[in-house]
Scaffold this motif. Sequence first.
Motif, PDB file in Angstrom:
ATOM      1  N   ALA A   1      -4.750   0.740  -3.526  1.00 20.11           N
ATOM      2  CA  ALA A   1      -3.393   0.299  -3.192  1.00 20.11           C
ATOM      3  C   ALA A   1      -3.387  -0.309  -1.794  1.00 20.11           C
TER       4      ALA A   1
ATOM      5  N   ASP B   1       4.171   0.169  -1.094  1.00 18.79           N
ATOM      6  CA  ASP B   1       4.829  -0.375  -2.287  1.00 18.79           C
ATOM      7  C   ASP B   1       3.889  -0.363  -3.489  1.00 18.79           C
ATOM      8  N   ALA B   2       2.623  -0.652  -3.251  1.00 18.70           N
ATOM      9  CA  ALA B   2       1.642  -0.620  -4.332  1.00 18.70           C
ATOM     10  C   ALA B   2       1.445   0.810  -4.837  1.00 18.70           C
TER      11      ALA B   2
END
Length: 79
Positions: free
Chosen positions: A26, A30-31
Amino acid sequence: MSEEQLKAFLEKVKADTSLQEKLKTAADVDAALAIAKEAGFVFSADDLKNAQSKRSDEELEGAAGGINHTWYTSACDIC
Protein backbone atom coordinates in the motif's frame (compact mmCIF):
# COMPACT_ATOMS: atom_id res chain seq x y z
CA MET A 1 -18.38 1.35 15.31
CA SER A 2 -15.39 2.09 13.10
CA GLU A 3 -12.97 1.52 15.99
CA GLU A 4 -14.47 -1.96 16.37
CA GLN A 5 -14.05 -2.48 12.63
CA LEU A 6 -10.40 -1.46 12.89
CA LYS A 7 -9.78 -3.88 15.76
CA ALA A 8 -11.44 -6.70 13.83
CA PHE A 9 -9.40 -5.86 10.73
CA LEU A 10 -6.14 -5.87 12.70
CA GLU A 11 -6.98 -9.28 14.13
CA LYS A 12 -7.60 -10.55 10.61
CA VAL A 13 -4.31 -9.04 9.41
CA LYS A 14 -2.42 -10.88 12.15
CA ALA A 15 -3.74 -14.20 10.87
CA ASP A 16 -3.77 -13.56 7.11
CA THR A 17 -0.36 -13.43 5.40
CA SER A 18 -1.85 -12.49 2.02
CA LEU A 19 -3.53 -9.48 3.62
CA GLN A 20 -0.22 -8.57 5.29
CA GLU A 21 1.49 -8.65 1.88
CA LYS A 22 -1.19 -6.44 0.34
CA LEU A 23 -0.74 -3.89 3.13
CA LYS A 24 3.02 -3.87 2.65
CA THR A 25 2.48 -2.74 -0.94
CA ALA A 26 0.00 0.00 0.00
CA ALA A 27 1.43 3.34 -1.09
CA ASP A 28 -0.49 5.39 1.46
CA VAL A 29 -3.28 5.34 4.04
CA ASP A 30 -5.97 5.61 1.36
CA ALA A 31 -4.62 2.46 -0.29
CA ALA A 32 -4.66 0.65 3.07
CA LEU A 33 -8.24 1.79 3.67
CA ALA A 34 -9.19 0.43 0.24
CA ILE A 35 -7.60 -2.93 1.09
CA ALA A 36 -9.52 -3.01 4.37
CA LYS A 37 -12.77 -2.14 2.60
CA GLU A 38 -12.14 -4.89 0.03
CA ALA A 39 -11.77 -7.29 2.96
CA GLY A 40 -15.11 -6.11 4.39
CA PHE A 41 -13.95 -3.61 7.01
CA VAL A 42 -14.78 0.11 7.05
CA PHE A 43 -12.94 2.65 9.20
CA SER A 44 -11.32 6.03 8.71
CA ALA A 45 -7.81 7.38 8.46
CA ASP A 46 -8.47 9.08 11.80
CA ASP A 47 -9.15 5.68 13.36
CA LEU A 48 -5.76 4.49 12.13
CA LYS A 49 -4.08 7.63 13.42
CA ASN A 50 -5.73 7.27 16.83
CA ALA A 51 -4.72 3.61 17.04
CA GLN A 52 -1.14 4.52 16.21
CA SER A 53 -1.18 7.24 18.84
CA LYS A 54 -2.52 4.84 21.48
CA ARG A 55 0.14 2.34 20.47
CA SER A 56 2.89 4.92 20.95
CA ASP A 57 1.54 5.90 24.37
CA GLU A 58 1.39 2.26 25.48
CA GLU A 59 4.93 1.61 24.25
CA LEU A 60 6.19 4.62 26.22
CA GLU A 61 4.36 3.50 29.35
CA GLY A 62 5.75 -0.01 28.90
CA ALA A 63 9.29 1.29 28.53
CA ALA A 64 8.89 3.40 31.63
CA GLY A 65 7.60 0.45 33.60
CA GLY A 66 10.05 -2.05 32.17
CA ILE A 67 7.30 -3.99 30.42
CA ASN A 68 7.56 -4.88 26.75
CA HIS A 69 4.15 -4.44 25.07
CA THR A 70 3.96 -6.03 21.62
CA TRP A 71 1.18 -4.81 19.39
CA TYR A 72 1.74 -6.02 15.85
CA THR A 73 -0.30 -4.19 13.21
CA SER A 74 0.79 -3.90 9.65
CA ALA A 75 -1.97 -1.40 9.06
CA CYS A 76 -0.64 1.07 11.60
CA ASP A 77 2.88 0.74 10.28
CA ILE A 78 1.87 2.56 7.11
CA CYS A 79 0.32 5.55 8.87
